[in-house]
Design a protein around this motif. Structure first.
Motif, mmCIF file in Angstrom:
data_model
loop_
_atom_site.group_PDB
_atom_site.id
_atom_site.type_symbol
_atom_site.label_atom_id
_atom_site.label_comp_id
_atom_site.label_asym_id
_atom_site.label_seq_id
_atom_site.Cartn_x
_atom_site.Cartn_y
_atom_site.Cartn_z
ATOM 1 N N ASP A 35 0.842 -1.184 0.000
ATOM 2 C CA ASP A 35 0.000 0.000 0.000
ATOM 3 C C ASP A 35 0.887 1.247 0.000
ATOM 4 O O ASP A 35 1.509 1.562 1.008
ATOM 5 N N PRO A 36 0.953 1.975 -1.117
ATOM 6 C CA PRO A 36 1.814 3.162 -1.162
ATOM 7 C C PRO A 36 1.304 4.326 -0.322
ATOM 8 O O PRO A 36 1.961 5.348 -0.205
ATOM 9 N N THR A 37 0.116 4.173 0.291
ATOM 10 C CA THR A 37 -0.440 5.245 1.125
ATOM 11 C C THR A 37 -0.339 4.909 2.613
ATOM 12 O O THR A 37 -1.108 5.426 3.418
ATOM 13 N N ASP A 38 0.623 4.064 2.975
ATOM 14 C CA ASP A 38 0.732 3.627 4.372
ATOM 15 C C ASP A 38 1.621 4.524 5.229
ATOM 16 O O ASP A 38 2.012 4.158 6.318
ATOM 17 N N TRP A 39 1.922 5.739 4.761
ATOM 18 C CA TRP A 39 2.728 6.689 5.533
ATOM 19 C C TRP A 39 1.891 7.296 6.662
ATOM 20 O O TRP A 39 0.679 7.187 6.669
ATOM 21 N N TRP A 40 2.566 7.929 7.607
ATOM 22 C CA TRP A 40 1.871 8.515 8.751
ATOM 23 C C TRP A 40 2.686 9.647 9.346
ATOM 24 O O TRP A 40 3.832 9.867 8.963
ATOM 25 N N THR A 41 2.088 10.357 10.304
ATOM 26 C CA THR A 41 2.805 11.422 11.005
ATOM 27 C C THR A 41 3.808 10.792 11.963
ATOM 28 O O THR A 41 3.554 9.727 12.516
ATOM 29 N N THR A 42 4.923 11.462 12.154
ATOM 30 C CA THR A 42 5.913 10.964 13.111
ATOM 31 C C THR A 42 5.310 11.021 14.522
ATOM 32 O O THR A 42 4.322 11.712 14.766
ATOM 33 N N ASP A 43 5.934 10.301 15.437
ATOM 34 C CA ASP A 43 5.458 10.290 16.821
ATOM 35 C C ASP A 43 5.423 11.706 17.403
ATOM 36 O O ASP A 43 4.458 12.089 18.068
ATOM 37 N N LYS A 44 6.471 12.478 17.139
ATOM 38 C CA LYS A 44 6.557 13.846 17.670
ATOM 39 C C LYS A 44 5.401 14.701 17.161
ATOM 40 O O LYS A 44 4.739 15.393 17.926
ATOM 41 N N VAL A 45 5.138 14.628 15.880
ATOM 42 C CA VAL A 45 4.075 15.438 15.287
ATOM 43 C C VAL A 45 2.709 14.984 15.787
ATOM 44 O O VAL A 45 1.871 15.807 16.157
ATOM 45 N N PHE A 46 2.483 13.672 15.833
ATOM 46 C CA PHE A 46 1.187 13.205 16.329
ATOM 47 C C PHE A 46 0.983 13.638 17.780
ATOM 48 O O PHE A 46 -0.116 14.047 18.166
ATOM 49 N N HIS A 47 2.028 13.561 18.584
ATOM 50 C CA HIS A 47 1.917 13.976 19.988
ATOM 51 C C HIS A 47 1.494 15.446 20.076
ATOM 52 O O HIS A 47 0.636 15.808 20.900
ATOM 53 N N GLU A 48 2.074 16.305 19.230
ATOM 54 C CA GLU A 48 1.703 17.724 19.226
ATOM 55 C C GLU A 48 0.232 17.902 18.829
ATOM 56 O O GLU A 48 -0.490 18.690 19.434
ATOM 57 N N ASP A 59 -8.673 6.454 14.953
ATOM 58 C CA ASP A 59 -7.896 6.767 13.756
ATOM 59 C C ASP A 59 -8.640 6.139 12.577
ATOM 60 O O ASP A 59 -8.782 4.913 12.513
ATOM 61 N N ARG A 60 -9.125 6.950 11.670
ATOM 62 C CA ARG A 60 -10.000 6.451 10.611
ATOM 63 C C ARG A 60 -9.280 5.846 9.417
ATOM 64 O O ARG A 60 -9.884 5.089 8.659
ATOM 65 N N MET A 61 -8.011 6.150 9.205
ATOM 66 C CA MET A 61 -7.284 5.586 8.065
ATOM 67 C C MET A 61 -5.931 5.096 8.545
ATOM 68 O O MET A 61 -4.958 5.839 8.556
ATOM 69 N N ALA A 62 -5.899 3.835 8.946
ATOM 70 C CA ALA A 62 -4.673 3.281 9.512
ATOM 71 C C ALA A 62 -4.588 1.795 9.190
ATOM 72 O O ALA A 62 -5.433 1.247 8.489
ATOM 73 N N GLU A 94 -17.992 10.594 17.428
ATOM 74 C CA GLU A 94 -16.602 10.229 17.736
ATOM 75 C C GLU A 94 -15.719 11.462 17.579
ATOM 76 O O GLU A 94 -16.089 12.426 16.903
ATOM 77 N N LYS A 95 -14.549 11.413 18.178
ATOM 78 C CA LYS A 95 -13.515 12.420 17.942
ATOM 79 C C LYS A 95 -12.501 11.762 17.020
ATOM 80 O O LYS A 95 -11.601 11.048 17.466
ATOM 81 N N ASN A 96 -12.685 11.982 15.734
ATOM 82 C CA ASN A 96 -11.952 11.289 14.683
ATOM 83 C C ASN A 96 -10.610 11.937 14.387
ATOM 84 O O ASN A 96 -10.479 13.161 14.413
ATOM 85 N N TYR A 97 -9.634 11.091 14.069
ATOM 86 C CA TYR A 97 -8.344 11.539 13.560
ATOM 87 C C TYR A 97 -8.161 10.862 12.213
ATOM 88 O O TYR A 97 -8.416 9.661 12.069
ATOM 89 N N VAL A 98 -7.746 11.636 11.210
ATOM 90 C CA VAL A 98 -7.515 11.047 9.895
ATOM 91 C C VAL A 98 -6.359 11.767 9.202
ATOM 92 O O VAL A 98 -6.299 12.984 9.169
ATOM 93 N N CYS A 99 -5.431 10.967 8.719
ATOM 94 C CA CYS A 99 -4.308 11.459 7.917
ATOM 95 C C CYS A 99 -4.470 10.785 6.544
ATOM 96 O O CYS A 99 -3.860 9.758 6.267
ATOM 97 N N PRO A 100 -5.335 11.357 5.696
ATOM 98 C CA PRO A 100 -5.704 10.670 4.459
ATOM 99 C C PRO A 100 -4.672 10.834 3.346
ATOM 100 O O PRO A 100 -3.964 11.837 3.299
ATOM 101 N N PRO A 101 -4.632 9.852 2.439
ATOM 102 C CA PRO A 101 -3.879 10.083 1.205
ATOM 103 C C PRO A 101 -4.471 11.321 0.516
ATOM 104 O O PRO A 101 -5.696 11.565 0.624
ATOM 105 N N PRO A 155 7.636 6.828 6.640
ATOM 106 C CA PRO A 155 7.177 5.792 5.703
ATOM 107 C C PRO A 155 6.654 4.562 6.423
ATOM 108 O O PRO A 155 7.112 4.215 7.499
ATOM 109 N N GLY A 156 5.685 3.918 5.784
ATOM 110 C CA GLY A 156 5.212 2.625 6.248
ATOM 111 C C GLY A 156 6.009 1.533 5.563
ATOM 112 O O GLY A 156 7.075 1.796 4.979
ATOM 113 N N PRO A 157 5.531 0.303 5.580
ATOM 114 C CA PRO A 157 6.252 -0.810 4.968
ATOM 115 C C PRO A 157 6.550 -0.624 3.479
ATOM 116 O O PRO A 157 7.524 -1.151 2.966
#
Length: 186
Positions: A35-48, A59-62, A94-101, A155-157
């Protein structure tokens, strides 16, 4: 061994077991998809983001490798996912989080409207030329800049990170609500 134990526990009989090479096994293909869309925010950024908006519940897209919250939806079935295909369920309440392609941003905004979701934090690029931009502006109430730009993503896998293809883009975590659009258009 697990299959054997399960069969014994269920008092079942395995008549014949045969290994099938991947090339001849149609059930093996989906397990090898990348899945080329398996990237995500870094831990630091998500924490912020989490500190700023707080209390996000799902998390709606994970998937199992990049979920930022205990509860998550996935594109394909994976262990611990609550739902497959986040667009098949309502996001309301819900209180949704989404980091969509990037290619799914318009669909996410439309789903928020259709399900009347009141609280969704979306990670999006600042891209006024996109057809979804006016819809985002109408629905957004709080904008948190993501300071690292493309370096805010990991990056994801697959090894792909879509934001890396747009290194100059400004990125935002935006609180989006279907009810804001209703209120602003009233």
């Amino acid at each position: 061994r697990q299959i054997w134990r399960t069969c014994v526990e269920m008092d079942s009989v395995i008549a014949e077991v045969e290994w099938i090479p991947s090339a001849r096994n149609p059930a093996d293909g989906p397990s090898r998809l990348v899945d080329p869309t398996d990237w995500w925010t870094t831990d630091k950024v998500f924490h912020e983001i989490d500190q700023y908006f707080g209390g996000m519940t799902i998390d709606r897209m994970a998937d199992g490798t990049n979920a930022r919250l205990r509860r998550f939806n996935s594109r394909h079935w994976c262990r611990d996912c609550e739902e497959v295909n986040c667009f098949s369920v309502s996001w309301k309440g819900e209180k949704n989080y989404v980091c969509p392609p990037i290619g799914q941003i318009h669909r996410v905004l439309t789903h928020i409207e259709q399900t009347r979701a009141e609280f969704t934090v979306m990670v999006v690029p600042e891209w006024p030329a996109q057809p979804w931009w006016p819809q985002l502006i109408d629905m957004a109430s709080v904008w948190l800049p993501i300071p690292l730009g493309a370096k805010a993503f990991a990056p994801g896998p697959s090894g792909c990170v879509e934001p890396w293809r747009h290194p100059a883009a400004r990125w935002w975590a935006v609180l989006v609500s279907a009810t804001k659009k209703t209120q602003s258009n009233a």
